[in-house]
Design a protein around this motif. Structure first.
Motif, short mmCIF file in Angstrom:
data_model
loop_
_atom_site.label_atom_id
_atom_site.label_comp_id
_atom_site.label_asym_id
_atom_site.label_seq_id
_atom_site.Cartn_x
_atom_site.Cartn_y
_atom_site.Cartn_z
N ILE A 52 0.84 -1.21 0.00
CA ILE A 52 0.00 0.00 0.00
C ILE A 52 0.87 1.25 0.00
O ILE A 52 0.59 2.22 -0.72
N VAL A 53 1.92 1.23 0.79
CA VAL A 53 2.82 2.39 0.84
C VAL A 53 3.43 2.64 -0.54
O VAL A 53 3.44 3.77 -1.04
N ALA A 54 3.92 1.59 -1.17
CA ALA A 54 4.54 1.75 -2.49
C ALA A 54 3.53 2.29 -3.50
O ALA A 54 3.83 3.21 -4.27
N GLU A 55 2.34 1.72 -3.49
CA GLU A 55 1.30 2.15 -4.43
C GLU A 55 0.88 3.60 -4.15
O GLU A 55 0.62 4.38 -5.06
N THR A 56 0.81 3.94 -2.86
CA THR A 56 0.42 5.30 -2.48
C THR A 56 1.39 6.32 -3.08
O THR A 56 0.96 7.30 -3.72
N TYR A 57 2.68 6.10 -2.91
CA TYR A 57 3.63 7.09 -3.40
C TYR A 57 3.73 7.10 -4.92
O TYR A 57 4.01 8.13 -5.52
N LEU A 58 3.45 5.96 -5.51
CA LEU A 58 3.38 5.94 -6.98
C LEU A 58 2.25 6.85 -7.45
O LEU A 58 2.42 7.68 -8.34
N ARG A 59 1.10 6.73 -6.79
CA ARG A 59 -0.05 7.57 -7.17
C ARG A 59 0.19 9.03 -6.80
O ARG A 59 -0.25 9.94 -7.51
N VAL A 60 0.87 9.26 -5.68
CA VAL A 60 1.19 10.64 -5.29
C VAL A 60 2.00 11.31 -6.40
O VAL A 60 1.73 12.44 -6.81
N TRP A 61 2.99 10.58 -6.89
CA TRP A 61 3.85 11.15 -7.95
C TRP A 61 3.05 11.38 -9.23
O TRP A 61 3.14 12.42 -9.86
N GLN A 62 2.25 10.39 -9.59
CA GLN A 62 1.49 10.49 -10.84
C GLN A 62 0.44 11.59 -10.78
O GLN A 62 0.13 12.20 -11.80
N ALA A 63 -0.11 11.81 -9.60
CA ALA A 63 -1.21 12.78 -9.47
C ALA A 63 -0.75 14.09 -8.83
O ALA A 63 -1.57 14.88 -8.39
N ARG A 64 0.55 14.33 -8.79
CA ARG A 64 1.07 15.47 -8.04
C ARG A 64 0.51 16.81 -8.51
O ARG A 64 0.38 17.73 -7.72
N ASP A 65 0.15 16.90 -9.77
CA ASP A 65 -0.35 18.18 -10.27
C ASP A 65 -1.82 18.42 -9.92
O ASP A 65 -2.34 19.51 -10.16
N THR A 66 -2.47 17.41 -9.37
CA THR A 66 -3.88 17.59 -9.01
C THR A 66 -4.04 18.11 -7.58
O THR A 66 -5.14 18.48 -7.19
N LEU A 67 -2.95 18.12 -6.82
CA LEU A 67 -3.04 18.64 -5.45
C LEU A 67 -3.21 20.15 -5.53
O LEU A 67 -2.42 20.85 -6.14
N CYS A 68 -4.28 20.63 -4.91
CA CYS A 68 -4.52 22.07 -4.92
C CYS A 68 -4.65 22.57 -3.49
O CYS A 68 -4.64 21.79 -2.54
#
Lengths: 186, 102
Positions: A52-68
């Protein structure tokens, strides 16, 4: 501007800088403890939590531009962790009875470390927590597992203290119902 | 039909009992009298159960954080090349990170 996720910090706000490797390293550094701990809360085993941790940070990186700026960094990362954990848990739904709910009470004047529960009880509680809304899980996790006062939880999640009290009240009502249903089913 | 909204007073009283539980492991002295007290006591029993789950969860060790960093950076780019500059020496991919918080 920087954010921090320690107990002392008032908030974990997204910064204005570029979402580059330095940003990602900082996010990992500052949120890893919470992400891992939340993952371990939602799944029983260390291996599952690692996935879960690995998948979480993968998604964090992929979706980094959606953080507002509408949500805090921590709330955003915890939401991603929740989604990853739910994906992970869909494959495993063991049935365990919970039979200790009525035996729990305030220990009164006696010194007590709290209710003693078995691993199977813990599994039932964990299962109930996974059925809470994402928002309720975040509040319960920060309030109980990181032992933060509601004002600090509010700051970390970018909500008002009043909203946090409402969410935690409803979360406990929901958990009580889920645990009672679990006991009835068992 | 929407569930009835709990009173703000109950939410505050529950919150205070939670503070007591976290600080002392007890909550009875924070309960209001009457029916409201019974309701909050019932919720606090649930809270005590949830808190007890923490005994089953171990915190990550610093080496796990480093190990996971290697795994994360590898899965992102098929290797650690892009994040290599964050390494100080092989085997410690995120040695420059602070681990004091763990």
């Amino acid at each position: 501007m920087s954010w921090a996720v320690s107990k002392e910090s008032p908030a974990a706000q997204p910064d204005e800088g570029p979402r580059d490797e330095d940003w990602f390293v900082r996010v990992y550094d500052e949120t890893f403890d919470t992400v891992y701990h939340l993952a371990r809360t939602l799944v029983r085993d260390h291996e599952g939590a690692q996935d879960i941790v690995a998948e979480t940070y993968l998604r964090v990186w992929q979706a980094r531009d959606t953080l507002c700026g509408q949500r805090t960094l921590l709330a955003w990362v915890m939401a991603i962790t929740h989604n990853c954990a739910m994906d992970n848990l869909r494959a495993r739904r063991p049935s365990v009875s919970l039979d200790l709910f009525d035996s729990i009470g305030d220990p009164g004047g006696a010194e007590s470390p709290g209710p003693r529960i078995t691993e199977s009880d813990a599994e039932a509680i964990r299962r109930a927590i996974t059925k809470l809304s994402q928002e309720q899980q975040q509040v319960i996790f920060l309030r109980f597992y990181q032992e933060l006062p509601h004002e600090a939880v509010a700051a970390k999640l970018g909500k008002s203290p009043i909203a946090i009290r409402q969410i935690q009240f409803r979360a406990l009502v929901r958990l009580r119902k889920l645990l009672q249903e679990d006991r009835s089913a068992g | 039909m929407r569930a009835e909204r709990p009173s703000v007073t109950s939410e505050v009283e529950l919150d205070q009992c939670l503070d007591q539980l976290l600080a002392t492991g007890r909550w009875a002295s924070g309960l209001p009298p009457g029916k409201r007290g019974s309701e909050i006591d019932s919720l606090m029993r649930v809270a005590a159960l949830i808190l007890s789950l923490t005994h089953f969860i171990t915190r990550p060790r610093p080496r796990q954080k480093e190990f996971m960093w290697a795994s994360v950076s590898h899965s992102l780019h098929g290797g650690t090349a892009r994040f290599a500059r964050h390494s100080k020496r092989p085997g410690r991919p995120c040695a420059r990170l602070r681990f004091g918080s763990i």
